[in-house]
Design a protein around this motif. Structure first.
Motif, PDB file in Angstrom:
ATOM      1  N   VAL A   1       0.860  -1.187   0.000  1.00 53.17           N
ATOM      2  CA  VAL A   1       0.000   0.000   0.000  1.00 53.17           C
ATOM      3  C   VAL A   1       0.897   1.238   0.000  1.00 53.17           C
ATOM      4  CG1 VAL A   1      -1.842   1.235   1.226  1.00 53.17           C
ATOM      5  CG2 VAL A   1      -1.720  -1.274   1.331  1.00 53.17           C
ATOM      6  N   PHE A   2       0.608   2.147  -0.919  1.00 55.55           N
ATOM      7  CA  PHE A   2       1.409   3.369  -1.059  1.00 55.55           C
ATOM      8  C   PHE A   2       0.570   4.550  -0.580  1.00 55.55           C
ATOM      9  CE2 PHE A   2       3.465   6.561  -4.103  1.00 55.55           C
ATOM     10  CZ  PHE A   2       4.582   6.718  -3.314  1.00 55.55           C
ATOM     11  N   LEU A   3       1.115   5.315   0.380  1.00 56.79           N
ATOM     12  CA  LEU A   3       0.341   6.371   1.036  1.00 56.79           C
ATOM     13  C   LEU A   3       1.019   7.722   0.901  1.00 56.79           C
ATOM     14  CD1 LEU A   3      -0.071   4.522   4.467  1.00 56.79           C
ATOM     15  CD2 LEU A   3      -1.738   4.531   2.641  1.00 56.79           C
TER      16      LEU A   3
ATOM     17  N   TYR B   1       0.497 -11.441  -1.459  1.00 52.16           N
ATOM     18  CA  TYR B   1       1.005 -10.070  -1.537  1.00 52.16           C
ATOM     19  C   TYR B   1       2.469  -9.956  -1.084  1.00 52.16           C
ATOM     20  CZ  TYR B   1      -3.927  -8.893  -2.000  1.00 52.16           C
ATOM     21  OH  TYR B   1      -5.225  -8.808  -2.439  1.00 52.16           O
ATOM     22  N   MET B   2       2.897 -10.885  -0.230  1.00 51.87           N
ATOM     23  CA  MET B   2       4.218 -10.745   0.405  1.00 51.87           C
ATOM     24  C   MET B   2       5.259 -11.759  -0.081  1.00 51.87           C
ATOM     25  SD  MET B   2       3.687  -8.166   2.379  1.00 51.87           S
ATOM     26  CE  MET B   2       5.020  -8.112   3.563  1.00 51.87           C
ATOM     27  N   GLU B   3       4.910 -12.548  -1.079  1.00 53.29           N
ATOM     28  CA  GLU B   3       5.827 -13.605  -1.534  1.00 53.29           C
ATOM     29  C   GLU B   3       7.152 -13.038  -2.023  1.00 53.29           C
ATOM     30  OE1 GLU B   3       6.069 -17.036  -5.016  1.00 53.29           O
ATOM     31  OE2 GLU B   3       4.099 -16.214  -4.470  1.00 53.29           O
ATOM     32  N   GLY B   4       7.155 -11.835  -2.568  1.00 55.30           N
ATOM     33  CA  GLY B   4       8.372 -11.257  -3.124  1.00 55.30           C
ATOM     34  C   GLY B   4       9.244 -10.537  -2.114  1.00 55.30           C
TER      35      GLY B   4
ATOM     36  N   GLU C   1      -3.464   0.847  -3.703  1.00 52.90           N
ATOM     37  CA  GLU C   1      -3.842  -0.282  -2.845  1.00 52.90           C
ATOM     38  C   GLU C   1      -2.825  -1.408  -3.009  1.00 52.90           C
ATOM     39  OE1 GLU C   1      -6.174  -0.306  -0.712  1.00 52.90           O
ATOM     40  OE2 GLU C   1      -7.617   1.248  -1.281  1.00 52.90           O
ATOM     41  N   ALA C   2      -2.880  -2.378  -2.109  1.00 50.02           N
ATOM     42  CA  ALA C   2      -1.980  -3.528  -2.211  1.00 50.02           C
ATOM     43  C   ALA C   2      -2.226  -4.282  -3.514  1.00 50.02           C
ATOM     44  CB  ALA C   2      -2.181  -4.451  -1.015  1.00 50.02           C
TER      45      ALA C   2
END
Length: 630
Positions: free
Chosen positions: A374-376, A492-495, A419-420
Motif C-alpha cells: 500500500v502506497f500512502l 502479496y508478500m511472496e516477493g 492499494e496492495a
C-alpha cells in the motif's frame, strides 16, 4: 623502618615497570609507522610492463568476473583502487579497514598505557582549568569591589536567568548555558539584560562575566585529551574529507574554520552533481518502463512509474541515521520515507558507478516486494534529524511526503494512493521467475508451498503433545491461523524478504536485490550504447570496483600488514584466533549465513555481464551457459 624501605622499593619498581610498558607502546607505534613508510615506498615503485599493459587495454579481454579481477588498472595495494581522467576515484576500502583493524588491536593491547597517559594529561589540564576559573572569579570580585557594582551584577545575573527560563518555556534555543556559545555572543546576552534593566556594567566586568560563563561550559581540556589520545597510535584515514566525519563537523579536525567551510562547500557541490545523476537516471528508468508497456500490463506499469516519479532525493545530512548507514561508500532506498539517500563517501565515485547504484536503489521502489504494498501520502512536513549544517540544493524534487504500508500491518490506512497488489500481478513477474533459473542468477526465494508444508507438520506435532487440550494452547492458535491464512498473506508478500531468518531461512529472499540489479543493468546497457570498447570497459570497471572487496586475493602490501598484525597478537587475524574461532569461521565458510544479495561474482557474471547489449559494447562473445532474463 622496614615498611618505609618496602614502600620505597615498591615505588621504584612501579616507576621502572611504567617506563618498560611505555617503551613497549612506543616501540609498537614506531614499528607500525615504519611499516607504513615501507609500504608507501613500495607502492611508488612501478613495473615497466604494467604501464605498457595499461596503455593498451584492448589486449585484455573483459567479459567475465575473472577477467575483471585481472585488469591492470586495479591497484589492490594502493589507497585508491582506481582514478579516471576526471579525477573521479574509488577508494580501497580493504586498505583502510585493515589498517583500522590493526589500530584497534594496538589500542586494545596497550590500553593500560594509553589510559595512564589520558589520566595524567587530564589531571594536569583540569588543574589548569580550575586555576583559570578561580582566577577569573577572583578578578570579578576585585572589579565589583573597585567599581561598587555588586548590586548591578546581581540584577543582570537574575535577569539572564529569567531570560533563559522564558526561552526554555517557549521552546527557544538560548546560548547562555550552552557549550559552543562564543564569548562575543555571551557579551551580547549581557547587553540585552543591561538594556532591559536600564543599567550599565563596567566593560571590564562585563568581559569577565562572559569569560567565566564561557569557561564554565567549554572545558576545552577534554578536547585536548582526546586529541592526544588519538595521536598516540596514528590513524590511517583517506584524504577525502567525505570519509572523515570530523572534517565536516569540526574546524579543528578540518584544519581551521576556512578548511571546514571549504569541505562543506565541496560536499554541497558533489551532492548537487549526484542529484543531477539521480534525476537523469530516474528519467531513464521511466523511459525503460514505458518501453515495456503493453495492453496486458499497462495499469501495473503506470503504477510502477508513479512510484519512480515520486521518490525524493535526500541530501547526505550528517545525522546519526546517516552515520549508522554510511560506515563506507553506500546508498539506500527507504520504503518508509519513499526516498533515496547517497552516503558522502560515494560522492567522489565515477559517474557510471553512481548511475548503476542509483538505478539499483530507485528500482527498489518497484521491486518484488515494494510494488505490491500500500502506497500512502503522509500529511504534514517530514521530520528531519538535527544536523550540524544544512545542504542547500537547487532542486525541483518531490515536495510531498510518501510512505509504504506493508500488507496486513494497517487495517485502515488513510490517504491511499495505491492499494496492495498481488505478487503475481507484478509487471515483471516473468522476469523474476527467470532470475530463479540456475543458468541466470539462481535467486533463492520464499517457497510458499514449503512454508505451508512445514506449518502443517509443526501443527500436527504440537497437537500430539497437548493430549486434547489444544483449545487452550496459544502456540497452536498461532499455527492454526498461519495454516489458514498463509496463502492469502503471501499472495502479496511472496516477493519480500523478512528480517527473521529462522533455522531454515524460509522467509528470506534474494529477489528484491536481484530485481534491482536487473533494472540497473538495463540502464547501464543504454548508457554504453555508442561508446567505444575502451570507454565501455572503463565504465564496467568503475561499476565493478564500486561493489567493494570484489577481487579475493591479497596484495603484497596487505600481506605485510597482516604479518605485522599476527606478530602483534591481534585476535582478528588467523594466527591469533582461538581454536573455537577458527572452527566456527570454517563452518561459516562451509555453511554461510543467508545473504539477501547474490554473490558479487554472480551479480557481475550473470546479471550485468549477461546483458546482450553490454556484451556487444565490450565486444564479448556469447556467454554460453548463462541466460539473459528479458
Amino acid at each position: 623502618m622496614k615498611s618505609f624501605l618496602l614502600a620505597l622499593i615498591l615505588c621504584l619498581f612501579s616507576k621502572v615497570f611504567a617506563q618498560e610498558t611505555e617503551r613497549v607502546l612506543t616501540d609498537a607505534v614506531k614499528d607500525y609507522s615504519t611499516l607504513q613508510s615501507d609500504i608507501e615506498k613500495m607502492l611508488k615503485l612501478k613495473c615497466p610492463e604494467c604501464d605498457s599493459i595499461a596503455a593498451n587495454p584492448s589486449t585484455h579481454s573483459f567479459c567475465s568476473f575473472k577477467e575483471f579481477c585481472e585488469k591492470p588498472e586495479i591497484k589492490k595495494d594502493e589507497p585508491i583502487l582506481y582514478k579516471n581522467e576526471k579525477g573521479e576515484k574509488i577508494l580501497n576500502e580493504r586498505y583502510y579497514n585493515l589498517r583500522d583493524d590493526i589500530r584497534s588491536c594496538l589500542r586494545e593491547r596497550y590500553a593500560d598505557e594509553i589510559n595512564g597517559k589520558r589520566e595524567e594529561l587530564a589531571l594536569k589540564l583540569k588543574t589548569q582549568y580550575l586555576q583559570k576559573m578561580m582566577a577569573a572569579n577572583k578578578k570579578l570580585q576585585q572589579l565589583i569591589s573597585k567599581y561598587n557594582q555588586g548590586n548591578a551584577v546581581a540584577k543582570v545575573s537574575g535577569k539572564i536567568l529569567n531570560m533563559s527560563i522564558e526561552a526554555g518555556l517557549n521552546g527557544e534555543d538560548f546560548g547562555w548555558e550552552k557549550k559552543g556559545t562564543s564569548a562575543v555572543d555571551l557579551a551580547a546576552i549581557i547587553s540585552v539584560a543591561e538594556k532591559d534593566l536600564k543599567l550599565s556594567l563596567v566593560p571590564e566586568i562585563k568581559k569577565t562575566l562572559a569569560e567565566i560563563q564561557y569557561l564554565k561550559y567549554n572545558q576545552t581540556y577534554e578536547d585536548e585529551v582526546n586529541e592526544m589520545d588519538r595521536a598516540l597510535i596514528p590513524e590511517i584515514v583517506p584524504a577525502d574529507p567525505f570519509f572523515d566525519w570530523k572534517k565536516l563537523k569540526e574546524a579543528k579536525s578540518a584544519g581551521g574554520q576556512a578548511a571546514l567551510l571549504e569541505n562543506r562547500k565541496k560536499l554541497a557541490e558533489k551532492t548537487q552533481q549526484a542529484y543531477g545523476v539521480f534525476q537523469e537516471t530516474q528519467e531513464e528508468i521511466l523511459s525503460y518502463l514505458e518501453s515495456k508497456k503493453n495492453k496486458a500490463n499497462a495499469a501495473m506499469i503506470e503504477r510502477a512509474k508513479e512510484k519512480v516519479k515520486t521518490i525524493s532525493f535526500n541530501p547526505p545530512r550528517i545525522t546519526e541515521t546517516l552515520e549508522k548507514h554510511c560506515q563506507g561508500p553506500n546508498a539506500f532506498y527507504s520504503a518508509k520515507t519513499h526516498s533515496f539517500t547517497i552516503c558522502p563517501q560515494m560522492l567522489n565515485f565515477p559517474k557510471m558507478a553512481l548511475v548503476e547504484t542509483i538505478a539499483h536503489e530507485v528500482a527498489h521502489s518497484i521491486d518484488s516486494c515494494n510494488l505490491s504494498q500500500v502506497f500512502l501520502q503522509k500529511k504534514g512536513p517530514s521530520i528531519a534529524e538535527e544536523a550540524p549544517f544544512e545542504i542547500e540544493l537547487k532542486t525541483t524534487g518531490v515536495s510531498k511526503n510518501y510512505t509504504t504500508s506493508f500488507y496486513g500491518t494497517d487495517s485502515n490506512p488513510k490517504n491511499v494512493i495505491q492499494e496492495a497488489m498481488k505478487y503475481k500481478d507484478h509487471p515483471f513477474s516473468s522476469t523474476m521467475s527467470c532470475l530463479k533459473n540456475p543458468k541466470s542468477v539462481g535467486v533463492q526465494t520464499i517457497n510458499v508451498d514449503e512454508v505451508k508444508m512445514e506449518v502443517k507438520k509443526a501443527l500436527e506435532e504440537m497437537k500430539k503433545k497437548t493430549n486434547g487440550s489444544e483449545k487452550n494452547n496459544t502456540d497452536i492458535s498461532y499455527l492454526s491461523f498461519l495454516n489458514e491464512h498463509a496463502e492469502d498473506y503471501f499472495d502479496y508478500m511472496e516477493g519480500c524478504s523478512f528480517g527473521s531468518e529462522g533455522n531454515k531461512g524460509m522467509l528470506r529472499s534474494q529477489m528484491q536485490e536481484a530485481f534491482a540489479d536487473k533494472i540497473s543493468s538495463e540502464i547501464v546497457a543504454g548508457k554504453l550504447k555508442g561508446l567505444s570498447k575502451q570507454e565501455a570497459e572503463k565504465s564496467i570497471l568503475e561499476i565493478g570496483l564500486s561493489y567493494g572487496k570484489t577481487c579475493p586475493n591479497y596484495a603484497p602490501a596487505e600481506k605485510k600488514l597482516i604479518d605485522f598484525a599476527q606478530k602483534e597478537g591481534c585476535p582478528r587475524f588467523f594466527a591469533n584466533r582461538s581454536l573455537q574461532d577458527k572452527i566456527l569461521r570454517g563452518m561459516d565458510l562451509t555453511d554461510p549465513q543467508f545473504d539477501e544479495h547474490p554473490e558479487t561474482n554472480v551479480r557481475l557474471d550473470r546479471n550485468l555481464l549477461a546483458h546482450p547489449a553490454i556484451r556487444k559494447s565490450l565486444n564479448c562473445p556469447q556467454n554460453k551457459g548463462v541466460i539473459y532474463c528479458e
